[in-house]
Enzyme design. Structure first.
Site, mmCIF file in Angstrom:
data_model
loop_
_atom_site.group_PDB
_atom_site.id
_atom_site.type_symbol
_atom_site.label_atom_id
_atom_site.label_comp_id
_atom_site.label_asym_id
_atom_site.label_seq_id
_atom_site.Cartn_x
_atom_site.Cartn_y
_atom_site.Cartn_z
ATOM 1 N N TYR A 58 -32.232 12.800 -21.570
ATOM 2 C CA TYR A 58 -31.938 11.241 -20.921
ATOM 3 C C TYR A 58 -31.813 10.859 -21.884
ATOM 4 O O TYR A 58 -31.281 11.631 -23.186
ATOM 5 C CB TYR A 58 -33.822 11.028 -21.154
ATOM 6 C CG TYR A 58 -34.084 10.714 -19.440
ATOM 7 C CD1 TYR A 58 -33.143 9.695 -19.161
ATOM 8 C CD2 TYR A 58 -35.381 11.462 -19.316
ATOM 9 C CE1 TYR A 58 -33.597 9.414 -17.491
ATOM 10 C CE2 TYR A 58 -34.987 11.128 -18.005
ATOM 11 C CZ TYR A 58 -34.501 10.036 -17.395
ATOM 12 O OH TYR A 58 -35.152 9.579 -15.735
ATOM 13 N N GLU A 60 -29.893 7.171 -21.073
ATOM 14 C CA GLU A 60 -29.664 6.051 -20.638
ATOM 15 C C GLU A 60 -28.899 5.288 -21.582
ATOM 16 O O GLU A 60 -29.342 5.232 -23.115
ATOM 17 C CB GLU A 60 -30.804 5.421 -20.428
ATOM 18 C CG GLU A 60 -31.761 5.727 -18.424
ATOM 19 C CD GLU A 60 -33.440 4.813 -18.563
ATOM 20 O OE1 GLU A 60 -33.707 4.311 -19.774
ATOM 21 O OE2 GLU A 60 -34.037 5.273 -17.403
ATOM 22 N N ASP A 209 -10.171 1.798 -3.862
ATOM 23 C CA ASP A 209 -10.980 3.505 -3.947
ATOM 24 C C ASP A 209 -9.963 4.592 -3.590
ATOM 25 O O ASP A 209 -9.409 4.554 -2.362
ATOM 26 C CB ASP A 209 -11.624 2.892 -2.491
ATOM 27 C CG ASP A 209 -13.155 4.192 -2.256
ATOM 28 O OD1 ASP A 209 -12.331 5.421 -2.904
ATOM 29 O OD2 ASP A 209 -13.844 3.689 -1.573
ATOM 30 N N THR A 235 -13.833 9.920 -6.837
ATOM 31 C CA THR A 235 -14.548 11.215 -6.672
ATOM 32 C C THR A 235 -13.785 12.200 -7.430
ATOM 33 O O THR A 235 -12.908 11.787 -7.331
ATOM 34 C CB THR A 235 -15.315 11.703 -4.921
ATOM 35 O OG1 THR A 235 -14.410 11.873 -4.507
ATOM 36 C CG2 THR A 235 -15.891 10.044 -4.436
ATOM 37 N N LYS A 238 -13.019 15.635 -4.550
ATOM 38 C CA LYS A 238 -12.055 16.203 -3.539
ATOM 39 C C LYS A 238 -10.894 16.877 -4.266
ATOM 40 O O LYS A 238 -11.026 17.311 -5.152
ATOM 41 C CB LYS A 238 -12.227 15.194 -2.661
ATOM 42 C CG LYS A 238 -13.062 14.508 -1.944
ATOM 43 C CD LYS A 238 -13.737 12.869 -1.618
ATOM 44 C CE LYS A 238 -14.638 12.754 -0.987
ATOM 45 N NZ LYS A 238 -14.510 11.201 -0.287
ATOM 46 N N ARG A 244 -19.047 17.873 -8.834
ATOM 47 C CA ARG A 244 -19.173 16.028 -7.077
ATOM 48 C C ARG A 244 -19.780 15.095 -8.079
ATOM 49 O O ARG A 244 -20.557 15.044 -8.792
ATOM 50 C CB ARG A 244 -20.939 16.524 -6.537
ATOM 51 C CG ARG A 244 -20.810 17.981 -5.631
ATOM 52 C CD ARG A 244 -21.611 17.985 -4.228
ATOM 53 N NE ARG A 244 -20.851 16.808 -3.643
ATOM 54 C CZ ARG A 244 -20.343 17.501 -2.507
ATOM 55 N NH1 ARG A 244 -19.632 18.827 -2.788
ATOM 56 N NH2 ARG A 244 -19.831 16.440 -1.701
HETATM 57 C C1 LIG Z 1 -15.873 10.737 0.272
HETATM 58 C C2 LIG Z 1 -15.233 8.876 -0.885
HETATM 59 C C3 LIG Z 1 -16.666 7.654 -0.922
HETATM 60 C C4 LIG Z 1 -18.239 8.549 -1.320
HETATM 61 O O1 LIG Z 1 -18.264 9.636 -2.214
HETATM 62 P P1 LIG Z 1 -19.706 10.546 -2.245
HETATM 63 O O2 LIG Z 1 -19.137 11.112 -3.212
HETATM 64 O O3 LIG Z 1 -19.504 10.811 -1.132
HETATM 65 O O4 LIG Z 1 -20.366 9.366 -2.485
HETATM 66 C C5 LIG Z 1 -16.593 6.755 -0.940
HETATM 67 N N1 LIG Z 1 -15.099 6.336 -0.016
HETATM 68 C C6 LIG Z 1 -14.456 6.843 0.351
HETATM 69 C C7 LIG Z 1 -12.583 5.866 0.796
HETATM 70 C C8 LIG Z 1 -14.473 8.485 0.154
HETATM 71 O O5 LIG Z 1 -13.419 9.289 0.848
#
Ligand SMILES: *Cc1c(COP(=O)(O)O)cnc(C)c1O
Length: 427
Positions: A58, A60, A209, A235, A238, A244
């Site tokens: 933990y 935090e 994003d 993220t 990807k 993840r």
């Molecule tokens: C995949 C994605 C997310 C969210 O990612 P998660 O890990 O699935 O929560 C947010 N914004 C965009 C543009 C994405 O393609």
């Protein structure tokens, strides 16, 4: 195929039901084509870091300011992850605690907005994400989202680009407090600079994003929004090819707000085993080989797009600059829906997802499009020749979809192709 590791043998002894399912999933990943644009194969080192005793701790708070004792070692793990991430993107501040991309986005909104504030983001059926104000998502319940979209499709393939005139008009009319750049199904470069100009014109903050292109940005094949946008969220799983999870970058002046939004604002204890795995992935992305990998992702996507066009598919936005190829099925076969295509391709061992195309006449559950991506196949070492083969396999499957025999033959061809490019040596 079966997993041969010592860890798996222990799992098989203690919990055969879960071990068997993990094995089945391993076999699926090894013998079918992974063309989902948001998926990848992490390295053995990332896998190893994910399954460590760091999961027991933990912690935090943040390094040096924790609410629990015993964090001397974990502090060093998280500091390494943050330092590597800052180096990778040339950022002033990094937060590596978001459990997912969705949490990173929520935290950015929480840091920059008050409830009820207006946000301008991309229309969902033009490629925006659930967390960009979908009626089904909490974001639309807390903040007021207005949207911009793409230009119309044109025969020369120059349409279906972000409509910056519309972004500016909407920004001037709605006076949003935040503009969101970034998408989940957009196959072209997103230029943060134009968004910045518009944001400055209306006194809005800019969030980029980068969930999809983060790895391409790290590898230098997509322009970086870092230093241009106020906040960059993404993220780690990807194109960046890590575990993840999510992460946030910002300038020093927003550091405290972003950190407080993640903890205590939104999350409890961070997942330090995931943070260790993120650190490993960031280190991998800092190596020169990652630049080569990123360039190959784009090269493969272009080759795949060309091959799909030759098979008679219309490509949304006329092609690709990144790892995504969005296919409009309507010219290939007016009767064929995205849902049916995805299901039949699954039977042939070709994994992808149905996707709305801009102004899709069908519902988001049915759709007229398919989204493909090249990060995972590129990781396995596949190249331009394999991309052409895959396009032919897709086209054959869809043309012969009512013929179970042909689909079974294709399924076997897919398995053979996959075993020639194993992502995990002899695991
Ligand atoms: C995949 C994605 C997310 C969210 O990612 P998660 O890990 O699935 O929560 C947010 N914004 C965009 C543009 C994405 O393609």
């Amino acid at each position: 195929m079966t997993i041969q590791t010592t860890e798996h043998a222990i799992l098989a002894e203690q919990d055969p039901a879960i071990a068997q399912l993990v094995n089945q999933e391993f076999d699926r990943q090894m013998t079918t084509l992974q063309l989902i644009a948001s998926e990848n194969f992490v390295s053995e080192a990332v896998l190893a870091a994910s399954g460590t005793v760091l999961t027991n701790k933990y912690s935090e708070g943040y390094p040096g300011r924790r609410y629990y004792g015993g964090n001397q070692v974990v502090d060093q793990v998280e500091d390494l992850a943050r330092d590597r991430l800052k180096e990778l993107f040339g950022a002033e501040h990094a937060n590596v605690q978001p459990h997912a991309g969705a949490n990173a986005n929520l935290a950015a909104y929480m840091a920059l907005l008050n409830p009820g504030d207006t946000v301008l983001a991309m229309k969902l059926d033009h490629g925006g994400h659930l967390t960009h104000g979908s009626p089904a998502n909490v974001t639309s319940k807390v903040w007021r989202f207005v949207d911009y979209g793409l230009t119309r499709a044109t025969d020369d393939g120059l349409g279906e680009r972000i409509d910056f005139d519309m972004v500016r008009d909407r920004a001037l009319a709605e006076r949003p407090k935040l503009i969101v750049a970034g998408a989940t199904a957009y196959s072209r470069i997103i230029d943060a600079k134009i968004f910045r100009e518009i944001a400055d014109e209306v006194g809005a903050r800019l969030m980029f994003d980068a969930a999809h292109p983060a790895g391409l940005i790290a590898g230098g094949v997509h322009p970086s929004p870092v230093g241009i946008a106020d906040v960059v969220t993404f993220t780690t799983h990807k194109t960046l090819r890590g575990p993840r999870g999510g992460a946030i970058l910002c300038n020093a002046d927003l550091a405290k707000k972003i950190d407080s939004a993640i903890f205590p604002g939104l999350q409890g204890g961070p997942l330090e085993h995931a943070i260790a795995a993120k650190a490993v992935a960031f280190q991998e992305a800092l190596r020169p080989e990652f630049k080569v990998y990123s360039a190959k992702i784009v090269e493969n996507a272009k080759a795949f797009a060309d091959a799909m066009r030759q098979e008679g598919f219309r490509l949304v936005a006329g092609g690709t600059d990144n790892h995504i190829v969005l296919v409009d099925l309507q010219t290939f076969d007016a009767e064929l829906t995205g849902k049916e295509a995805q299901e039949i391709l699954d039977l042939a061992g070709i994994t992808c997802n149905r996707n709305t195309i801009p102004d899709d006449p069908r519902s988001p559950f049915v759709t007229s499009g398919l989204r493909f991506g090249t990060p995972a196949t590129t990781t396995t070492g596949m190249g331009i020749a394999e991309m052409a083969t895959i396009a032919q396999l897709i086209s054959r499957t869809l043309r012969h979809r009512s013929d179970a025999g042909t689909v079974a033959v294709i399924r076997a061809e897919v398995a053979t192709l996959c075993t020639e490019f194993p992502p995990y040596g002899d695991r």
